[in-house]
Design a protein around this motif. Sequence first.
Motif, short mmCIF file in Angstrom:
data_model
loop_
_atom_site.label_atom_id
_atom_site.label_comp_id
_atom_site.label_asym_id
_atom_site.label_seq_id
_atom_site.Cartn_x
_atom_site.Cartn_y
_atom_site.Cartn_z
N UNK A 1 0.85 -1.18 0.00
CA UNK A 1 0.00 0.00 0.00
C UNK A 1 0.89 1.24 0.00
N UNK A 2 0.55 2.23 -0.80
CA UNK A 2 1.34 3.44 -0.88
C UNK A 2 0.91 4.46 0.15
N UNK A 3 1.68 5.50 0.25
CA UNK A 3 1.42 6.53 1.24
C UNK A 3 0.03 7.15 1.07
N UNK A 4 -0.33 7.49 -0.17
CA UNK A 4 -1.61 8.13 -0.41
C UNK A 4 -2.78 7.17 -0.15
N UNK A 5 -2.56 5.89 -0.35
CA UNK A 5 -3.63 4.93 -0.09
C UNK A 5 -4.07 4.95 1.36
N UNK A 6 -3.11 5.01 2.28
CA UNK A 6 -3.46 5.06 3.70
C UNK A 6 -4.28 6.31 4.00
N UNK A 7 -3.86 7.43 3.46
CA UNK A 7 -4.56 8.69 3.71
C UNK A 7 -6.01 8.61 3.25
N UNK A 8 -6.23 7.95 2.12
CA UNK A 8 -7.58 7.88 1.56
C UNK A 8 -8.50 6.96 2.36
N UNK A 9 -7.93 6.12 3.21
CA UNK A 9 -8.73 5.18 3.99
C UNK A 9 -9.30 5.79 5.26
N UNK A 10 -8.76 6.92 5.67
CA UNK A 10 -9.17 7.54 6.94
C UNK A 10 -9.65 8.96 6.68
N UNK A 11 -10.93 9.18 6.95
CA UNK A 11 -11.51 10.51 6.87
C UNK A 11 -11.77 10.99 8.30
N UNK B 1 -12.34 3.43 6.19
CA UNK B 1 -12.70 2.37 5.27
C UNK B 1 -12.59 1.01 5.96
N UNK B 2 -13.50 0.11 5.64
CA UNK B 2 -13.54 -1.19 6.31
C UNK B 2 -12.27 -2.01 6.11
N UNK B 3 -11.51 -1.72 5.06
CA UNK B 3 -10.32 -2.52 4.78
C UNK B 3 -9.25 -2.40 5.84
N UNK B 4 -9.30 -1.33 6.66
CA UNK B 4 -8.28 -1.18 7.71
C UNK B 4 -8.43 -2.27 8.77
N UNK B 5 -9.56 -2.96 8.79
CA UNK B 5 -9.79 -4.06 9.72
C UNK B 5 -9.61 -5.44 9.09
N UNK B 6 -9.60 -5.50 7.76
CA UNK B 6 -9.69 -6.80 7.10
C UNK B 6 -8.55 -7.13 6.15
N UNK B 7 -7.82 -6.14 5.67
CA UNK B 7 -6.86 -6.35 4.59
C UNK B 7 -5.51 -6.85 5.12
N UNK B 8 -5.00 -7.94 4.56
CA UNK B 8 -3.74 -8.52 5.01
C UNK B 8 -2.57 -7.58 4.76
N UNK B 9 -2.55 -6.89 3.62
CA UNK B 9 -1.45 -5.97 3.32
C UNK B 9 -1.41 -4.82 4.31
N UNK B 10 -2.58 -4.33 4.69
CA UNK B 10 -2.62 -3.26 5.68
C UNK B 10 -2.13 -3.78 7.02
N UNK B 11 -2.54 -4.99 7.39
CA UNK B 11 -2.06 -5.58 8.65
C UNK B 11 -0.54 -5.71 8.64
N UNK C 1 -16.92 2.65 7.98
CA UNK C 1 -17.25 2.51 9.41
C UNK C 1 -17.43 3.92 9.96
N UNK C 2 -18.55 4.16 10.60
CA UNK C 2 -18.91 5.51 11.05
C UNK C 2 -18.34 5.83 12.44
N UNK C 3 -17.74 7.03 12.54
CA UNK C 3 -17.33 7.59 13.83
C UNK C 3 -17.87 9.02 13.95
N UNK C 4 -19.13 9.20 13.56
CA UNK C 4 -19.71 10.54 13.46
C UNK C 4 -20.22 11.09 14.79
N UNK C 5 -20.42 10.23 15.78
CA UNK C 5 -21.10 10.67 17.00
C UNK C 5 -20.35 11.82 17.67
N UNK C 6 -21.08 12.94 17.86
CA UNK C 6 -20.56 14.17 18.48
C UNK C 6 -19.35 14.74 17.74
N UNK C 7 -19.28 14.47 16.46
CA UNK C 7 -18.19 15.04 15.66
C UNK C 7 -18.29 16.57 15.66
#
Length: 435
Positions: free
Chosen positions: A1-11, A16-26, A392-398
């Motif tokens: 995974x490249x540098x920009x790919x990680x950035x795009x996974x976290x808003x 993105x759900x792949x941060x919990x499931x993807x072997x390359x990310x792990x 995956x939502x983390x919107x509560x009290x954002x």
Amino acid sequence: MGRMNFQSLVEPDRVHKSVYTDQKIFDAEMENIFEKVWVYCGHESQIPNTGDYYAVTIGRQPMMMVRAADGSINVLHNRCPHRGVQLVGNLKGNTGGAFVCSYHAWSFHLDGKVRAIPLARGYEGTAMNKSNPDCNVKRAARVDSYRGFVFASLAAEGPTLPEFLGDARIAFDDMCDRSPLGEVEVVPHCHRMIQQSNWKFFMENQLDALHPSVTHQSTGISAGRVEKRIKEQNGSAPLHYHYLSTFASSFEQWDSVQTINFPRGHGILKAYMGLRPKDPDTLEYEALLQKAYGEAKTEEYLSRSIHHVLVYPYLSVQSPLQQLRCLRPISPDKTLSEIWHFRLKGAPEAIYRRSLWYYNLVNSPATMINADDLENWTKAQWGLTSNGGDWVSFHRNYGDDRVENGVSYSNHGTSEVVMRSQFQAWTKYMHGDAA
């Protein structure tokens, strides 16, 4: 995974759900986080004597923590430099004055330096000799301890241990300060449990104040009914019923408990349990603390508002009850947790027993509390492998939290600022920014 790919996974308010499931990310997490940051190895009381060792995993690396003859503690790779055989096969033990490989009898001092190479004439004219550093057992790049808790980093450079811990070091101060001697010792029986889910679920859950009244409702309400009946009959109920009944506190009560979230992903959930009854055992204990520290310091130590302290990305400390849980990730969907309990040196046996109840009722693999959480995390892991959604939502009290000097203070205890803060740290680590 490249540098920009990680950035795009976290808003800011979702991941993105792949941060919990993807072997390359792990795999990248192991390389960029777990094999660089300071990782907890154990407590110095686990290896009191020369030659005592304890095996530990740092990221993907099998390591061993060992007590040297001069009293120092070394953390070494569990690998013979000859043919790669692991030097110890047990979780713990005493190796005497040296490590001896079971394959070809190469032996090593307790600091990892080679002691003897059998039939050394066979290596004449080669690089394999006692003067070659490659013939030594490889050491962790850095080892340090804080109040008896031993950490190692596999990275030669980076923040010092005090810098890494930052304000989260209060976890260890709070635990040790509760001892009249200022020290704790490990209870040697560790609960071990493998959760069928990603390590991040555990870390998010520990400071999630919204879930207890839902997830642990059956246990909390049942314990509350028994607690009430005992109080009506006897005037008071043992504290361990309160440990369980408080999980069924109202949403309004949970929403009033603040979380504090630090730049490296560490965090604190403030106190919500009443752990200072006026029974004779507690009064005896507080008298010992007053004798050791004086009334003002005793009150300072016992009135700290702490329930959980997280040391991101792998440690959960419940200092008022001398509990510590450490994660050793195995794969994207499998995580080992070690659950440790500590005894306050110099404190009455009753105080130890009180915390032991919590260890067994709440934090052990056999409890209903733990089982409730494990079920949720497993179902979450399954759900995120489906095509039911990508985020995956983390919107509560954002947008509602107070931020000062990089520290986020929740205005609502059920705010998902905990998760947002952890993923801000995750993103920095994944980009190689450990400062």
